[in-house]
Design an enzyme around this catalytic site. Sequence first.
Site, mmCIF file in Angstrom:
data_model
loop_
_atom_site.group_PDB
_atom_site.id
_atom_site.type_symbol
_atom_site.label_atom_id
_atom_site.label_comp_id
_atom_site.label_asym_id
_atom_site.label_seq_id
_atom_site.Cartn_x
_atom_site.Cartn_y
_atom_site.Cartn_z
ATOM 1 N N GLU A 121 1.031 -1.193 -0.163
ATOM 2 C CA GLU A 121 0.211 -0.104 -0.150
ATOM 3 C C GLU A 121 0.998 1.339 -0.027
ATOM 4 O O GLU A 121 1.548 1.701 0.925
ATOM 5 C CB GLU A 121 -1.021 0.094 1.144
ATOM 6 C CG GLU A 121 -1.916 1.243 1.420
ATOM 7 C CD GLU A 121 -2.546 1.325 2.551
ATOM 8 O OE1 GLU A 121 -2.803 0.161 3.186
ATOM 9 O OE2 GLU A 121 -3.044 2.272 2.980
ATOM 10 N N ARG A 134 0.854 10.213 0.308
ATOM 11 C CA ARG A 134 1.077 11.381 1.112
ATOM 12 C C ARG A 134 2.411 12.206 0.727
ATOM 13 O O ARG A 134 2.895 12.870 1.383
ATOM 14 C CB ARG A 134 1.295 10.736 2.435
ATOM 15 C CG ARG A 134 0.042 10.336 3.092
ATOM 16 C CD ARG A 134 0.395 9.999 4.596
ATOM 17 N NE ARG A 134 -0.198 8.765 5.004
ATOM 18 C CZ ARG A 134 0.379 8.437 6.179
ATOM 19 N NH1 ARG A 134 1.077 9.090 7.120
ATOM 20 N NH2 ARG A 134 -0.220 7.122 6.711
ATOM 21 N N THR A 185 -4.392 6.173 1.448
ATOM 22 C CA THR A 185 -4.701 7.678 1.510
ATOM 23 C C THR A 185 -5.238 8.407 0.548
ATOM 24 O O THR A 185 -5.034 9.530 0.079
ATOM 25 C CB THR A 185 -3.344 8.426 2.054
ATOM 26 O OG1 THR A 185 -2.331 7.587 2.599
ATOM 27 C CG2 THR A 185 -3.596 9.564 3.073
ATOM 28 N N LYS A 238 -11.381 -1.129 6.288
ATOM 29 C CA LYS A 238 -9.945 -0.804 7.156
ATOM 30 C C LYS A 238 -10.790 -0.443 8.273
ATOM 31 O O LYS A 238 -11.497 0.415 8.491
ATOM 32 C CB LYS A 238 -9.330 0.089 6.327
ATOM 33 C CG LYS A 238 -8.181 0.816 7.056
ATOM 34 C CD LYS A 238 -7.304 1.811 6.043
ATOM 35 C CE LYS A 238 -6.741 2.599 6.860
ATOM 36 N NZ LYS A 238 -5.431 3.195 6.029
HETATM 37 O O1 ELE Z 1 -2.418 7.272 5.344
HETATM 38 C C1 ELE Z 1 -3.388 6.370 5.409
HETATM 39 O O2 ELE Z 1 -4.636 6.291 4.732
HETATM 40 C C2 ELE Z 1 -3.335 5.218 6.395
HETATM 41 O O3 ELE Z 1 -3.463 4.257 6.175
HETATM 42 C C3 ELE Z 1 -2.689 5.692 7.721
HETATM 43 C C4 ELE Z 1 -2.027 4.447 8.358
HETATM 44 O O4 ELE Z 1 -2.810 3.584 8.604
HETATM 45 C C5 ELE Z 1 -1.287 4.618 9.195
HETATM 46 O O5 ELE Z 1 -0.347 5.554 9.123
HETATM 47 C C6 ELE Z 1 -0.568 3.427 9.532
HETATM 48 O O6 ELE Z 1 0.718 3.764 10.305
HETATM 49 P P1 ELE Z 1 1.067 3.116 11.637
HETATM 50 O O7 ELE Z 1 0.088 3.536 12.660
HETATM 51 O O8 ELE Z 1 2.449 3.927 11.761
HETATM 52 O O9 ELE Z 1 1.360 1.662 11.383
#
Ligand code: ELE
Length: 204
Positions: free
Chosen positions: A41, A45, A68, A128
């Site tokens: 994925e 960003r 994202t 999700k």
């Molecule tokens: O940008 C998005 O749409 C995401 O999916 C955000 C992610 O879920 C988190 O960035 C996961 O990051 P951790 O919490 O570090 O594992």
Amino acid sequence: MKTVDDLMTLAPVIPVLVIHDVAHARPIAEALVKGGIRALEVTLRTPAAIEVIQEMTRVEGAVVGAGTVVSERQLDQAIEAGARFIVSPGLTDTFGPAAIERNLPFLPGVSDAGDIMRGLELGLDRFKFFPAETSGGLRALKALAAPFYQCKFCPTGGITAESAPLWLAEPAVVCVGGSWLVPPGEPDPAEIETRARAAALLGH
Ligand SMILES: O=C(O)C(=O)C[C@H](O)[C@H](O)COP(=O)(O)O
């Protein structure tokens, strides 16, 4: 890979990738695939993200998707770059139908019962759960999974190598998402492969 279930069962962990330098795309994808993690994925960003998707699709065995994703424009850019699945942090009445129309596996973020009901109304039952730890963690997910017995989840947000097995032991959880496989900065392919291998072995 055709359905969202195909995506969710490729491996127990979907790595959430934040990549700033397109030169890092290939070594990271190759290391993850070598370790047994194929669904990648790439979060939209960073300015490099679309090019990163293009690069990663050239790695054999990789199933590259976009994360994202929050707008129709991003949907089109990601799909044109070769994305084979779409992950969004949330679900809205305009973005949801637009993503469904693209006919790719789609995992929208939900964090409460209203979000899930909105998804069900659109014909979705794979989500999700985001942000997983701060939305009440495993206790919240278990509470939501009881009434929404037909739904399956990919919790993401705050999950670690240590906590992933606890989440994966919950029957409503098919896989989890997380950034821990690829730490920020200059990639270390051997370390990424080691982390991927450990993640690929997690399971119910
Ligand atoms: O940008 C998005 O749409 C995401 O999916 C955000 C992610 O879920 C988190 O960035 C996961 O990051 P951790 O919490 O570090 O594992």
